[in-house]
Write a protein that holds these residues in place. Sequence first.
Motif, PDB file in Angstrom:
ATOM      1  N   ILE A   3       0.875  -1.188   0.000  1.00  0.00           N
ATOM      2  CA  ILE A   3       0.000   0.000   0.000  1.00  0.00           C
ATOM      3  C   ILE A   3       0.904   1.227   0.000  1.00  0.00           C
ATOM      4  O   ILE A   3       1.652   1.459   0.957  1.00  0.00           O
ATOM      5  CB  ILE A   3      -0.930  -0.012   1.225  1.00  0.00           C
ATOM      6  N   LEU A  84      -9.435  -0.872   0.295  1.00  0.00           N
ATOM      7  CA  LEU A  84      -8.273  -1.769   0.321  1.00  0.00           C
ATOM      8  C   LEU A  84      -8.711  -3.229   0.319  1.00  0.00           C
ATOM      9  O   LEU A  84      -8.056  -4.081  -0.289  1.00  0.00           O
ATOM     10  CB  LEU A  84      -7.410  -1.468   1.553  1.00  0.00           C
ATOM     11  N   CYS A  87      -9.303  -4.250  -3.080  1.00  0.00           N
ATOM     12  CA  CYS A  87      -8.028  -4.466  -3.777  1.00  0.00           C
ATOM     13  C   CYS A  87      -7.431  -5.822  -3.378  1.00  0.00           C
ATOM     14  O   CYS A  87      -6.873  -6.534  -4.228  1.00  0.00           O
ATOM     15  CB  CYS A  87      -7.033  -3.358  -3.440  1.00  0.00           C
ATOM     16  N   SER A 113      -5.459   6.975   5.908  1.00  0.00           N
ATOM     17  CA  SER A 113      -4.825   5.699   5.544  1.00  0.00           C
ATOM     18  C   SER A 113      -3.423   5.568   6.137  1.00  0.00           C
ATOM     19  O   SER A 113      -2.757   4.561   5.908  1.00  0.00           O
ATOM     20  CB  SER A 113      -4.749   5.577   4.011  1.00  0.00           C
TER      21      SER A 113
END
Length: 168
Positions: A3, A84, A87, A113
Amino acid sequence: MIISAFGAMAQNRVIGKDNDLVWDLPADLQRFKRMTSGHPVIMGRRTYESMGKPLPNRDNLVVTRQKGYSVRGCFVFPTVEAALEWCRKGEAEGRQGFEEVFVIGGGEIWKASWSLLDRLYLTIIHRDFEGDAFFPEFDWKEWRESFREDHSDPMPYTYYTLERISRG
Ligand SMILES: NC(=O)c1ccc[n+]([C@@H]2O[C@H](COP(=O)([O-])OP(=O)(O)OC[C@H]3O[C@@H](n4cnc5c(N)ncnc54)[C@H](OP(=O)(O)O)[C@@H]3O)[C@@H](O)[C@H]2O)c1
């Protein structure tokens, strides 16, 4: 899944003004395009609206607290975590490009985040700008510099890549 955040800030942490960018650095935008193409990009609703259309060749994930918000060509999520999660599912299905996802701003979404970020691609422009949106304050000691490149045209700026070494 890595990330990553990708963004540019002035030395006084400004990232934007009146929901727009405040400097013109075509090389930085080209680099952004080159490095994020093919990967999912996660952004705040204000950043999406400042662009006005989805970024091509990328899954565009927009985060908003508004129920019923929808934009053609984007996936909408109520939290960064939910984006996320989507993802991660894509990565588990073997979707290409999902081994690294990019949180592309703005300030509120980077802040939301922050604890989840593994890597920062950060451009620092070595002058102050006036603005109303800011990159989050963070502790450089929690990051290891893995790349640095200085530039001077049309103004002094530096590309940094920082890898997370601890979470505070
Ligand atoms: N220099 C750079 O690299 C760069 C990159 C990107 C953007 N920018 C600039 O940054 C500025 C925009 O940044 P910003 O901080 O004002 O806004 P932003 O982070 O792009 O978007 C903020 C919006 O995201 C949603 N949001 C924020 N936190 C949330 C959370 N925890 N859960 C769910 N939704 C959440 C809310 O949408 P709702 O209000 O719809 O609920 C909030 O209004 C613009 O000037 C833009 O041009 C600069």
